[in-house]
Enzyme design. Sequence first.
Site, PDB file in Angstrom:
ATOM      1  N   ASP A  16      -9.079   6.572   8.623  1.00 26.48           N
ATOM      2  CA  ASP A  16     -10.051   5.568   8.207  1.00 26.48           C
ATOM      3  C   ASP A  16     -10.175   4.482   9.265  1.00 26.48           C
ATOM      4  O   ASP A  16     -11.002   3.582   9.141  1.00 26.48           O
ATOM      5  CB  ASP A  16      -9.592   4.953   6.867  1.00 26.48           C
ATOM      6  CG  ASP A  16     -10.612   3.986   6.294  1.00 26.48           C
ATOM      7  OD1 ASP A  16     -11.791   4.381   6.204  1.00 26.48           O
ATOM      8  OD2 ASP A  16     -10.244   2.849   5.947  1.00 26.48           O
ATOM      9  N   ILE A  55       0.841  -1.204   0.000  1.00 26.25           N
ATOM     10  CA  ILE A  55       0.000   0.000   0.000  1.00 26.25           C
ATOM     11  C   ILE A  55       0.877   1.257   0.000  1.00 26.25           C
ATOM     12  O   ILE A  55       0.576   2.240  -0.681  1.00 26.25           O
ATOM     13  CB  ILE A  55      -0.978  -0.020   1.200  1.00 26.25           C
ATOM     14  CG1 ILE A  55      -1.926  -1.221   1.058  1.00 26.25           C
ATOM     15  CG2 ILE A  55      -1.773   1.275   1.279  1.00 26.25           C
ATOM     16  CD1 ILE A  55      -2.788  -1.504   2.283  1.00 26.25           C
ATOM     17  N   HIS A 102     -13.477   2.905   8.256  1.00 32.33           N
ATOM     18  CA  HIS A 102     -12.761   1.717   7.744  1.00 32.33           C
ATOM     19  C   HIS A 102     -13.332   1.283   6.392  1.00 32.33           C
ATOM     20  O   HIS A 102     -13.747   0.143   6.219  1.00 32.33           O
ATOM     21  CB  HIS A 102     -12.824   0.566   8.758  1.00 32.33           C
ATOM     22  CG  HIS A 102     -11.616  -0.326   8.674  1.00 32.33           C
ATOM     23  ND1 HIS A 102     -10.970  -0.803   9.787  1.00 32.33           N
ATOM     24  CD2 HIS A 102     -10.920  -0.822   7.613  1.00 32.33           C
ATOM     25  CE1 HIS A 102      -9.940  -1.555   9.411  1.00 32.33           C
ATOM     26  NE2 HIS A 102      -9.906  -1.571   8.085  1.00 32.33           N
ATOM     27  N   GLN A 103     -13.347   2.227   5.473  1.00 33.40           N
ATOM     28  CA  GLN A 103     -13.923   1.941   4.151  1.00 33.40           C
ATOM     29  C   GLN A 103     -12.892   1.971   3.026  1.00 33.40           C
ATOM     30  O   GLN A 103     -13.251   1.823   1.854  1.00 33.40           O
ATOM     31  CB  GLN A 103     -15.045   2.943   3.823  1.00 33.40           C
ATOM     32  CG  GLN A 103     -14.557   4.352   3.478  1.00 33.40           C
ATOM     33  CD  GLN A 103     -15.658   5.272   3.012  1.00 33.40           C
ATOM     34  OE1 GLN A 103     -16.445   5.734   3.807  1.00 33.40           O
ATOM     35  NE2 GLN A 103     -15.705   5.543   1.708  1.00 33.40           N
ATOM     36  N   ALA A 104     -11.601   2.135   3.387  1.00 32.65           N
ATOM     37  CA  ALA A 104     -10.590   2.286   2.335  1.00 32.65           C
ATOM     38  C   ALA A 104     -10.561   1.075   1.397  1.00 32.65           C
ATOM     39  O   ALA A 104     -10.236   1.196   0.225  1.00 32.65           O
ATOM     40  CB  ALA A 104      -9.213   2.512   2.957  1.00 32.65           C
ATOM     41  N   PHE A 105     -10.933  -0.093   1.918  1.00 30.74           N
ATOM     42  CA  PHE A 105     -10.878  -1.320   1.091  1.00 30.74           C
ATOM     43  C   PHE A 105     -12.087  -1.454   0.176  1.00 30.74           C
ATOM     44  O   PHE A 105     -12.114  -2.321  -0.687  1.00 30.74           O
ATOM     45  CB  PHE A 105     -10.829  -2.559   2.012  1.00 30.74           C
ATOM     46  CG  PHE A 105     -12.167  -2.834   2.672  1.00 30.74           C
ATOM     47  CD1 PHE A 105     -12.574  -2.093   3.763  1.00 30.74           C
ATOM     48  CD2 PHE A 105     -13.027  -3.801   2.161  1.00 30.74           C
ATOM     49  CE1 PHE A 105     -13.813  -2.305   4.357  1.00 30.74           C
ATOM     50  CE2 PHE A 105     -14.263  -4.024   2.743  1.00 30.74           C
ATOM     51  CZ  PHE A 105     -14.658  -3.268   3.843  1.00 30.74           C
ATOM     52  N   THR A 131      -4.606   5.178   7.302  1.00 30.18           N
ATOM     53  CA  THR A 131      -5.542   4.198   6.743  1.00 30.18           C
ATOM     54  C   THR A 131      -5.057   2.785   7.088  1.00 30.18           C
ATOM     55  O   THR A 131      -5.457   1.823   6.450  1.00 30.18           O
ATOM     56  CB  THR A 131      -5.667   4.338   5.201  1.00 30.18           C
ATOM     57  OG1 THR A 131      -4.356   4.251   4.632  1.00 30.18           O
ATOM     58  CG2 THR A 131      -6.320   5.645   4.796  1.00 30.18           C
ATOM     59  N   SER A 132      -4.172   2.688   8.118  1.00 28.41           N
ATOM     60  CA  SER A 132      -3.607   1.363   8.444  1.00 28.41           C
ATOM     61  C   SER A 132      -4.348   0.678   9.587  1.00 28.41           C
ATOM     62  O   SER A 132      -5.208  -0.161   9.349  1.00 28.41           O
ATOM     63  CB  SER A 132      -2.132   1.504   8.772  1.00 28.41           C
ATOM     64  OG  SER A 132      -1.376   1.157   7.651  1.00 28.41           O
ATOM     65  N   ARG A 133      -4.012   1.048  10.814  1.00 24.62           N
ATOM     66  CA  ARG A 133      -4.715   0.489  11.974  1.00 24.62           C
ATOM     67  C   ARG A 133      -4.787   1.580  13.036  1.00 24.62           C
ATOM     68  O   ARG A 133      -3.809   2.314  13.269  1.00 24.62           O
ATOM     69  CB  ARG A 133      -3.986  -0.737  12.539  1.00 24.62           C
ATOM     70  CG  ARG A 133      -4.199  -2.010  11.739  1.00 24.62           C
ATOM     71  CD  ARG A 133      -5.639  -2.532  11.806  1.00 24.62           C
ATOM     72  NE  ARG A 133      -5.833  -3.734  11.022  1.00 24.62           N
ATOM     73  CZ  ARG A 133      -6.278  -3.780   9.760  1.00 24.62           C
ATOM     74  NH1 ARG A 133      -6.586  -2.665   9.128  1.00 24.62           N
ATOM     75  NH2 ARG A 133      -6.439  -4.930   9.141  1.00 24.62           N
ATOM     76  N   GLU A 154     -12.423   1.355  17.295  1.00 23.93           N
ATOM     77  CA  GLU A 154     -13.436   1.308  16.238  1.00 23.93           C
ATOM     78  C   GLU A 154     -14.391   0.132  16.356  1.00 23.93           C
ATOM     79  O   GLU A 154     -15.504   0.183  15.838  1.00 23.93           O
ATOM     80  CB  GLU A 154     -12.779   1.301  14.857  1.00 23.93           C
ATOM     81  CG  GLU A 154     -12.002   0.033  14.530  1.00 23.93           C
ATOM     82  CD  GLU A 154     -11.399   0.059  13.124  1.00 23.93           C
ATOM     83  OE1 GLU A 154     -10.770   1.061  12.754  1.00 23.93           O
ATOM     84  OE2 GLU A 154     -11.570  -0.946  12.395  1.00 23.93           O
TER      85      GLU A 154
HETATM   86  N1  LIG Z   1      -8.148   0.720   5.909  1.00 18.25           N
HETATM   87  C1  LIG Z   1      -8.245  -0.407   5.235  1.00 18.25           C
HETATM   88  O1  LIG Z   1      -9.313  -0.720   4.684  1.00 18.25           O
HETATM   89  C2  LIG Z   1      -7.055  -1.315   5.108  1.00 18.25           C
HETATM   90  C3  LIG Z   1      -7.077  -2.317   4.130  1.00 18.25           C
HETATM   91  C4  LIG Z   1      -5.955  -3.132   3.977  1.00 18.25           C
HETATM   92  C5  LIG Z   1      -4.838  -2.981   4.789  1.00 18.25           C
HETATM   93  N2  LIG Z   1      -4.852  -2.004   5.746  1.00 18.25           N
HETATM   94  C6  LIG Z   1      -3.676  -1.836   6.617  1.00 18.25           C
HETATM   95  O2  LIG Z   1      -2.551  -1.478   5.831  1.00 18.25           O
HETATM   96  C7  LIG Z   1      -1.408  -2.133   6.379  1.00 18.25           C
HETATM   97  C8  LIG Z   1      -0.338  -2.218   5.311  1.00 18.25           C
HETATM   98  O3  LIG Z   1      -0.750  -3.115   4.308  1.00 18.25           O
HETATM   99  P1  LIG Z   1       0.242  -3.602   3.153  1.00 18.25           P
HETATM  100  O4  LIG Z   1      -0.567  -4.485   2.267  1.00 18.25           O
HETATM  101  O5  LIG Z   1       0.962  -2.459   2.549  1.00 18.25           O
HETATM  102  O6  LIG Z   1       1.258  -4.489   4.009  1.00 18.25           O
HETATM  103  P2  LIG Z   1       2.717  -4.971   3.576  1.00 18.25           P
HETATM  104  O7  LIG Z   1       3.009  -6.130   4.449  1.00 18.25           O
HETATM  105  O8  LIG Z   1       2.819  -5.117   2.093  1.00 18.25           O
HETATM  106  O9  LIG Z   1       3.645  -3.725   3.999  1.00 18.25           O
HETATM  107  C9  LIG Z   1       3.825  -3.315   5.301  1.00 18.25           C
HETATM  108  C10 LIG Z   1       5.192  -2.645   5.397  1.00 18.25           C
HETATM  109  O10 LIG Z   1       5.311  -2.049   6.688  1.00 18.25           O
HETATM  110  C11 LIG Z   1       6.641  -2.269   7.132  1.00 18.25           C
HETATM  111  N3  LIG Z   1       6.715  -2.107   8.574  1.00 18.25           N
HETATM  112  C12 LIG Z   1       6.519  -3.019   9.551  1.00 18.25           C
HETATM  113  N4  LIG Z   1       6.655  -2.445  10.765  1.00 18.25           N
HETATM  114  C13 LIG Z   1       6.969  -1.144  10.531  1.00 18.25           C
HETATM  115  C14 LIG Z   1       7.242  -0.047  11.362  1.00 18.25           C
HETATM  116  N5  LIG Z   1       7.219  -0.166  12.706  1.00 18.25           N
HETATM  117  N6  LIG Z   1       7.501   1.138  10.797  1.00 18.25           N
HETATM  118  C15 LIG Z   1       7.519   1.278   9.454  1.00 18.25           C
HETATM  119  N7  LIG Z   1       7.266   0.272   8.602  1.00 18.25           N
HETATM  120  C16 LIG Z   1       7.005  -0.926   9.140  1.00 18.25           C
HETATM  121  C17 LIG Z   1       7.001  -3.641   6.627  1.00 18.25           C
HETATM  122  O11 LIG Z   1       8.411  -3.833   6.574  1.00 18.25           O
HETATM  123  C18 LIG Z   1       6.357  -3.620   5.239  1.00 18.25           C
HETATM  124  O12 LIG Z   1       7.263  -3.141   4.261  1.00 18.25           O
HETATM  125  C19 LIG Z   1      -1.968  -3.487   6.838  1.00 18.25           C
HETATM  126  O13 LIG Z   1      -1.151  -4.076   7.830  1.00 18.25           O
HETATM  127  C20 LIG Z   1      -3.315  -3.120   7.372  1.00 18.25           C
HETATM  128  O14 LIG Z   1      -3.197  -2.823   8.752  1.00 18.25           O
HETATM  129  C21 LIG Z   1      -5.930  -1.185   5.922  1.00 18.25           C
END
Ligand SMILES: NC(=O)c1ccc[n+]([C@@H]2O[C@H](COP(=O)([O-])OP(=O)(O)OC[C@H]3O[C@@H](n4cnc5c(N)ncnc54)[C@H](O)[C@@H]3O)[C@@H](O)[C@H]2O)c1
Length: 330
Positions: free
Chosen positions: A258, A155, A295-298, A232-234, A263
């Site tokens: 998001d 992402i 939490h609608q980014a997906f 948009t992560s967690r 939540e």
């Molecule tokens: N809002 C949404 O609808 C939604 C949907 C999908 C995923 N997400 C979130 O997005 C996150 C990322 O997804 P992705 O597919 O890119 O994952 P990914 O595994 O491809 O990439 C995650 C990256 O984060 C790095 N990382 C780990 N710990 C770290 C830290 N402390 N500081 C900096 N970087 C760090 C990893 O090395 C990796 O390169 C998921 O874990 C999930 O929580 C949110």
Amino acid sequence: MKVAVFSTKRYDQESLTKYNEHFNHHLQFFDFRLTEQTAKLLEGFDAVCAFVNDDLSAEVLEILASHGVKIIAMRCAGFDKVDLDSARSLGLQVVRVPAYSPESIAEHTIGLMLSLNRRIHRAYQRTREANFSLEGLKGFNFHGKTVGVIGTGRIGIATIRILKGFGMHILAYDPFENPLAVELGAEYTDLDDLYHRADVITLHCPMSAENYHMLDAEAFYKMRDGVMIINTSRGGLIHSQDAIEALKDSKIGALGVDVYENEQELFFEDKSNDVIKDDVFRRLSSCHNVLFTGHQAFLTEEALGNIAETTLNNLAMFEKGKCSGNEIIT
Ligand SMILES: NC(=O)c1ccc[n+]([C@@H]2O[C@H](COP(=O)([O-])OP(=O)(O)OC[C@H]3O[C@@H](n4cnc5c(N)ncnc54)[C@H](O)[C@@H]3O)[C@@H](O)[C@H]2O)c1
């Protein structure tokens, strides 16, 4: 396989039913969350399909295993809610959908950035009431500004691709450098330097015990005054109470989220007839420079299709005793 599918909405049921024509699993949809109570319903199920806010703690996993469940299929990328040590010791496999559409989350991230910067959320409200005043709607050009991308996985890279088009200088932080980010012109640096230099910070790393509340008062203190933060992560990556203080001090100039650390009590449900008891949420959402999405980014057609197909295939491969490549317990 007999699969109990938790936390389903109409859009999940439609996409899973459509793709299941090729797999023929026996899917039973539940619109409520997986909890210690609802786990007790699962006698006779082989598999559980769960979503981001389902409870997959040691207590719940023990109940599932005692009912004969053998596999947990997360229909999302993150698996921070799964107690992996317990799953391992109970002999439960856990699978996920690692990359269903990174662009869907990246594009939503940019949507939050643009809306907040150009105050589109405020303009929408005003123009509906025939208020065409521009007072308080001033933004800034992203062109030439510096953005800090924390986490350069799928992402993060999809987001960098779009940010590059804005003509922004891109800083990146990740414990593992991704050559794709360097190819796209990103400059890797440490977190302190990123905090110090970035006008906009966007989070794309997973949630873990180590980075819980990584953006707290100490981190905000190191950032530029008026920084824009997008998550948009967690939700647990941001200390919400500290964010309120940083908003009050104008340290944070705009916050687009998001995801939110509490939540599970709010998102994915219609709470418009309830009094929201979460005071932290209420204080955050009352700020004009905070923009929440639930939490609608997906939530795109493409992402839902990929999630359904990969999840059902993960289960089919497990049933055949084969690997899908999406196993978390290895
Ligand atoms: N809002 C949404 O609808 C939604 C949907 C999908 C995923 N997400 C979130 O997005 C996150 C990322 O997804 P992705 O597919 O890119 O994952 P990914 O595994 O491809 O990439 C995650 C990256 O984060 C790095 N990382 C780990 N710990 C770290 C830290 N402390 N500081 C900096 N970087 C760090 C990893 O090395 C990796 O390169 C998921 O874990 C999930 O929580 C949110």
